[in-house]
Design a protein around this motif. Structure first.
Motif, PDB file in Angstrom:
ATOM      1  N   ILE A   1      -6.104  -8.149  -5.431  1.00 57.29           N
ATOM      2  CA  ILE A   1      -5.573  -7.052  -6.405  1.00 57.29           C
ATOM      3  C   ILE A   1      -5.327  -8.382  -6.959  1.00 57.29           C
ATOM      4  O   ILE A   1      -4.760  -9.430  -6.432  1.00 57.29           O
ATOM      5  CB  ILE A   1      -4.918  -5.458  -6.479  1.00 57.29           C
ATOM      6  CG1 ILE A   1      -3.428  -6.260  -6.298  1.00 57.29           C
ATOM      7  CG2 ILE A   1      -6.147  -5.674  -6.021  1.00 57.29           C
ATOM      8  CD1 ILE A   1      -2.656  -5.168  -6.353  1.00 57.29           C
ATOM      9  N   THR A   2      -5.391  -7.979  -8.489  1.00 50.29           N
ATOM     10  CA  THR A   2      -4.367  -9.256  -9.456  1.00 50.29           C
ATOM     11  C   THR A   2      -2.680  -8.366  -9.676  1.00 50.29           C
ATOM     12  O   THR A   2      -2.788  -7.519  -9.547  1.00 50.29           O
ATOM     13  CB  THR A   2      -5.051  -8.607 -10.972  1.00 50.29           C
ATOM     14  OG1 THR A   2      -6.199  -9.399 -11.503  1.00 50.29           O
ATOM     15  CG2 THR A   2      -3.957  -9.986 -12.099  1.00 50.29           C
ATOM     16  N   ASN A   3      -2.088  -9.970  -9.506  1.00 46.30           N
ATOM     17  CA  ASN A   3      -0.792  -9.603  -9.188  1.00 46.30           C
ATOM     18  C   ASN A   3      -0.894  -8.137 -10.340  1.00 46.30           C
ATOM     19  O   ASN A   3      -0.887  -8.023 -11.670  1.00 46.30           O
ATOM     20  CB  ASN A   3      -0.035 -10.210  -9.447  1.00 46.30           C
ATOM     21  CG  ASN A   3       1.714 -10.150  -9.781  1.00 46.30           C
ATOM     22  OD1 ASN A   3       2.126  -9.304  -9.175  1.00 46.30           O
ATOM     23  ND2 ASN A   3       2.188 -10.922 -10.398  1.00 46.30           N
ATOM     24  N   PRO A   4      -0.232  -6.733 -10.191  1.00 46.73           N
ATOM     25  CA  PRO A   4       0.543  -6.096 -11.172  1.00 46.73           C
ATOM     26  C   PRO A   4       1.141  -6.484 -12.176  1.00 46.73           C
ATOM     27  O   PRO A   4       1.125  -6.299 -13.353  1.00 46.73           O
ATOM     28  CB  PRO A   4       1.512  -4.666  -9.702  1.00 46.73           C
ATOM     29  CG  PRO A   4       0.533  -5.105  -9.052  1.00 46.73           C
ATOM     30  CD  PRO A   4       0.741  -6.675  -9.230  1.00 46.73           C
ATOM     31  N   PHE A   5       3.010  -7.008 -12.301  1.00 47.85           N
ATOM     32  CA  PHE A   5       2.780  -7.220 -13.425  1.00 47.85           C
ATOM     33  C   PHE A   5       2.094  -8.696 -14.167  1.00 47.85           C
ATOM     34  O   PHE A   5       2.247  -8.999 -15.386  1.00 47.85           O
ATOM     35  CB  PHE A   5       4.200  -8.726 -12.911  1.00 47.85           C
ATOM     36  CG  PHE A   5       5.243  -7.718 -12.575  1.00 47.85           C
ATOM     37  CD1 PHE A   5       6.260  -6.631 -13.221  1.00 47.85           C
ATOM     38  CD2 PHE A   5       5.395  -8.082 -11.258  1.00 47.85           C
ATOM     39  CE1 PHE A   5       6.949  -6.214 -13.092  1.00 47.85           C
ATOM     40  CE2 PHE A   5       6.550  -7.203 -10.818  1.00 47.85           C
ATOM     41  CZ  PHE A   5       7.877  -6.496 -11.121  1.00 47.85           C
TER      42      PHE A   5
ATOM     43  N   GLN B   1       9.141  -1.785  -6.108  1.00 42.60           N
ATOM     44  CA  GLN B   1       8.344  -3.442  -5.938  1.00 42.60           C
ATOM     45  C   GLN B   1       7.964  -3.496  -7.086  1.00 42.60           C
ATOM     46  O   GLN B   1       8.504  -4.880  -8.013  1.00 42.60           O
ATOM     47  CB  GLN B   1       7.169  -3.007  -4.711  1.00 42.60           C
ATOM     48  CG  GLN B   1       6.588  -4.530  -4.809  1.00 42.60           C
ATOM     49  CD  GLN B   1       5.078  -4.859  -4.371  1.00 42.60           C
ATOM     50  OE1 GLN B   1       4.639  -3.359  -4.052  1.00 42.60           O
ATOM     51  NE2 GLN B   1       5.483  -5.255  -3.395  1.00 42.60           N
ATOM     52  N   THR B   2       7.823  -2.458  -7.897  1.00 43.59           N
ATOM     53  CA  THR B   2       7.964  -2.778  -9.492  1.00 43.59           C
ATOM     54  C   THR B   2       8.496  -2.764 -10.145  1.00 43.59           C
ATOM     55  O   THR B   2       8.443  -2.844 -11.679  1.00 43.59           O
ATOM     56  CB  THR B   2       6.332  -2.758 -10.223  1.00 43.59           C
ATOM     57  OG1 THR B   2       6.089  -1.441 -10.202  1.00 43.59           O
ATOM     58  CG2 THR B   2       4.883  -3.697  -9.483  1.00 43.59           C
ATOM     59  N   GLY B   3       9.648  -2.269  -9.932  1.00 45.80           N
ATOM     60  CA  GLY B   3      11.015  -2.259 -10.297  1.00 45.80           C
ATOM     61  C   GLY B   3      12.052  -3.072  -9.938  1.00 45.80           C
ATOM     62  O   GLY B   3      12.401  -4.018 -10.134  1.00 45.80           O
ATOM     63  N   LYS B   4      13.629  -2.017 -10.043  1.00 45.79           N
ATOM     64  CA  LYS B   4      14.517  -3.092  -9.893  1.00 45.79           C
ATOM     65  C   LYS B   4      14.334  -3.154  -8.070  1.00 45.79           C
ATOM     66  O   LYS B   4      14.531  -1.758  -7.455  1.00 45.79           O
ATOM     67  CB  LYS B   4      15.726  -2.063 -10.337  1.00 45.79           C
ATOM     68  CG  LYS B   4      15.674  -2.559 -12.091  1.00 45.79           C
ATOM     69  CD  LYS B   4      17.018  -2.369 -12.889  1.00 45.79           C
ATOM     70  CE  LYS B   4      17.132  -2.973 -13.672  1.00 45.79           C
ATOM     71  NZ  LYS B   4      16.358  -1.596 -14.211  1.00 45.79           N
ATOM     72  N   THR B   5      15.331  -3.990  -7.798  1.00 47.30           N
ATOM     73  CA  THR B   5      15.953  -4.121  -6.129  1.00 47.30           C
ATOM     74  C   THR B   5      17.371  -3.614  -6.201  1.00 47.30           C
ATOM     75  O   THR B   5      18.027  -4.792  -6.479  1.00 47.30           O
ATOM     76  CB  THR B   5      15.533  -5.486  -5.236  1.00 47.30           C
ATOM     77  OG1 THR B   5      13.675  -6.334  -5.971  1.00 47.30           O
ATOM     78  CG2 THR B   5      15.807  -5.167  -4.246  1.00 47.30           C
ATOM     79  N   VAL B   6      17.354  -2.903  -5.305  1.00 47.69           N
ATOM     80  CA  VAL B   6      18.427  -2.430  -5.399  1.00 47.69           C
ATOM     81  C   VAL B   6      19.776  -2.255  -3.987  1.00 47.69           C
ATOM     82  O   VAL B   6      18.427  -2.592  -3.255  1.00 47.69           O
ATOM     83  CB  VAL B   6      18.932  -0.803  -5.784  1.00 47.69           C
ATOM     84  CG1 VAL B   6      18.419  -1.428  -7.301  1.00 47.69           C
ATOM     85  CG2 VAL B   6      18.602   0.052  -4.829  1.00 47.69           C
TER      86      VAL B   6
END
Lengths: 265, 327
Positions: A34-38, B256-261
């Motif tokens: 997929i396209t990297n979500p970011f 993964q698309t937020g913060k790593t804690v």
């Protein structure tokens, strides 16, 4: 007025992760790319910028043959052009090699005002490529951007909000700039059927190391200064404990156990 | 040589103890290499920070001061750091993998053409080779990386991956004040404002996090979690499902698309434990899972689990903690 958006193809971690336990490696081939979500936020921000300021958008991606799928997706969304950086010699490049190849592609496109990127990829997760690209090109590094307030293409000026620890800062900067964006900066749109059909037929131009005039000592596995020496499964956490009993008992147990840790004061 | 530098981050001169956390591992690595652990401090005026760095164990402090360094600006900080690196040739530079540490290390890497090991969770010597471990693919694998050719070796380290060094009065250290040829005209950016977040606790720095997911079922569920979090001094986190449902702003998202804690205690409420979420929190010291579904994957990594309805469990926990904490 030109903007470039960098997109990366990553394994879809939304789908089931498949891995080879014996060998301890991820079966990347078996996972949907997929396209990297970011990067979806980066593409959307480029599209919004064009709607507001009437610029051209070029999407670039570096990766194996099938990375062209993420460029086709960008075409379906209506970017003006795409370039696929594809060369076996690039395989195994570390973040510097990657940033260097992207920077050279951006230079080849020429007269670029803004380079949009996602803040990091969901596979490599380093988050250092935007800063490296900016340093190599001498562009203003604007990372973790949560909002673009204003762009003045003629005056070569941009004002953004950057999400940093504890709040956000407002930064006024010169163009050209590398703008890496975070989730939530916009709501990425989906390509429509017409766009998908149109993109399916389009030729995707490819750029090799020679096309970009890359110094081969700086790219690929042999040039990478960082090298993976071992992949292991982390030691499992000690078997956890499911607390048993009625509501009052489990709550009592948990509260006492947690207080014993002396973290809660 | 073998010196290990630790970049000390601050925002307009203000630090937290965690700004100094890498001086502990930095000292260990320096001793093993026969070098010194040195703090790199850049700012408008850094006397206090330099002094504290010594109390936390720095043997030397490279202090770079000037009005141009009032705010962290990646371009001028990078330029200044590169001049010092060229002058003194450190072997290793450690940064925290925060926004500032990532910005500065990537700027230096781009300028000096060196590799970075990003977000390391462990750094050690094995047979005199420096090895760094990163969590990959959502933390399901640990990848060990070496960076043999580069000097300096740039490493960003996940916040709280190492023990805090002890702070002691009366430690000896040398402060080397440096001036570099960097001025305002070298910067392409200007910080015009900083707006403090309404979220009072910084998730990445928090010792305790109470986090909510899809199992809350409604945005009001976070009111209950907030009450619990306030009671035990926790920051409030959330899964992607909760954020994408619009129940709570993105800055709370862990994963993964937020913060790593990496808190000492992570309490997951109504979170099933999708790999994307685990990627952001699985290295927490103690994990508590509260979920209706006994088969939820979160239980596999939990230290303590309660199978039950969080709308019954949390109020009961609040009652218990109130009694025990005398609040």
């Amino acid at each position: 007025m030109k903007v470039v958006v960098c997109v990366k193809q990553v394994p879809d971690t939304e789908a089931e992760i498949k891995w080879d336990v014996e060998k301890g490696v991820l079966k990347r081939d078996s996972m949907d790319p997929i396209t990297n979500p970011f990067d979806e936020f980066a593409v959307e921000e480029a599209l919004l910028t064009r709607e507001k300021y009437d610029c051209e958008i070029y999407a670039i991606s570096m990766g194996p043959e099938r990375a062209q799928e993420v460029l086709r997706n960008a075409l379906a969304l209506g970017v003006n052009g795409v370039y696929h950086i594809l060369d076996p010699q690039l395989s195994g490049s570390d973040t510097f090699g990657t940033a260097y190849a992207l920077a050279k592609a951006i230079m080849k496109i020429g007269d670029v005002d803004i380079v949009f990127m996602g803040r990091q990829s969901t596979d490599g997760n380093t988050g250092v490529v935007p800063g490296e690209v900016a340093a190599i090109l001498g562009y203003t590094p604007l990372t973790y951007v949560s909002k673009i307030r204003e762009i003045d293409f003629q005056g070569k000026r941009i004002v953004v909000e950057r999400a940093i620890e504890g709040g956000f800062e407002v930064v006024e900067a010169k163009l050209p700039a590398v703008v890496s964006v975070i989730k939530g900066i916009n709501e990425p749109r989906l390509p429509n059927l017409m766009g998908i059909r149109r993109a399916a037929k389009m030729e995707i131009p490819k750029w090799t190391c020679d096309d970009l005039g890359l110094d081969k000592d700086k790219v690929g596995l042999s040039a990478s200064s960082t090298r993976v020496v071992e992949i292991s499964v982390p030691p499992p956490k000690a078997q956890g404990e499911i607390l048993k009993g009625d509501l009052d008992e489990v709550a009592e147990q948990l509260a006492s156990r947690l207080l014993d840790l002396k973290i809660i004061k | 040589m073998g010196d290990v530098w630790v970049y000390i981050e601050h925002r307009e001169g203000s630090t937290s103890p965690l700004s100094f956390e890498l001086l502990g591992i930095g000292k260990k690595l320096a001793q093993e290499r026969g070098g010194k652990v040195c703090a790199l401090v850049i700012g408008e005026s850094v006397d206090q920070i330099a002094k504290e760095a010594i109390e936390y164990g720095a043997e030397k402090v490279y202090a770079l001061t000037g009005g141009v360094f009032k705010n962290f600006r990646s371009d001028v900080y990078t330029k200044a750091a590169c001049q010092l690196i060229e002058k003194y040739g450190p072997d290793i530079i450690l940064f925290r993998s925060t926004t500032q540490g990532t910005d500065l290390s990537s700027g230096i890497a781009g300028k000096l053409n060196v590799g970075i090991c990003a977000d390391a969770i462990s750094v050690y010597h094995e047979n005199n080779v420096l090895k760094m471990v990163r969590a990959a693919f959502g933390g399901r694998f640990n990848v060990t990386v070496v960076n043999e050719r580069a000097t300096p070796k740039l490493i960003t380290v996940r916040p709280k991956a190492f023990e805090m060094p002890e702070k002691k009065d009366g430690q000896k250290g040398e402060i080397i004040s440096e001036s570099v040829g960097v001025s305002d005209s070298d910067s392409m950016m200007k910080v015009v404002d900083f707006v403090k977040s309404a979220v009072t606790v910084n998730l990445v720095e928090a010792d305790i996090i109470v986090s909510g997911g899809r199992g809350l079922g409604k945005p009001e569920g976070f009111n209950l979690l907030r009450e619990f979090a306030d009671l035990i001094g926790a920051a409030l986190g959330a899964s992607r499902a909760a954020v994408d449902s619009g129940w709570i702003p993105y800055e709370h998202q862990v994963g993964q698309t937020g913060k790593t804690v990496k808190p000492k205690l992570y309490i997951a409420c109504g979170i099933s434990g999708a790999i994307q979420h685990l990627a952001g929190m699985r290295t927490s010291d103690c994990i508590v899972a509260i979920n209706k579904d006994p088969d939820a994957p979160i239980f596999k990594i939990a230290t303590f689990g309660i199978v039950g309805d969080l709308y019954q469990v949390i109020p009961k926990l609040i009652e218990k903690f109130k009694a025990k904490l005398g609040k």
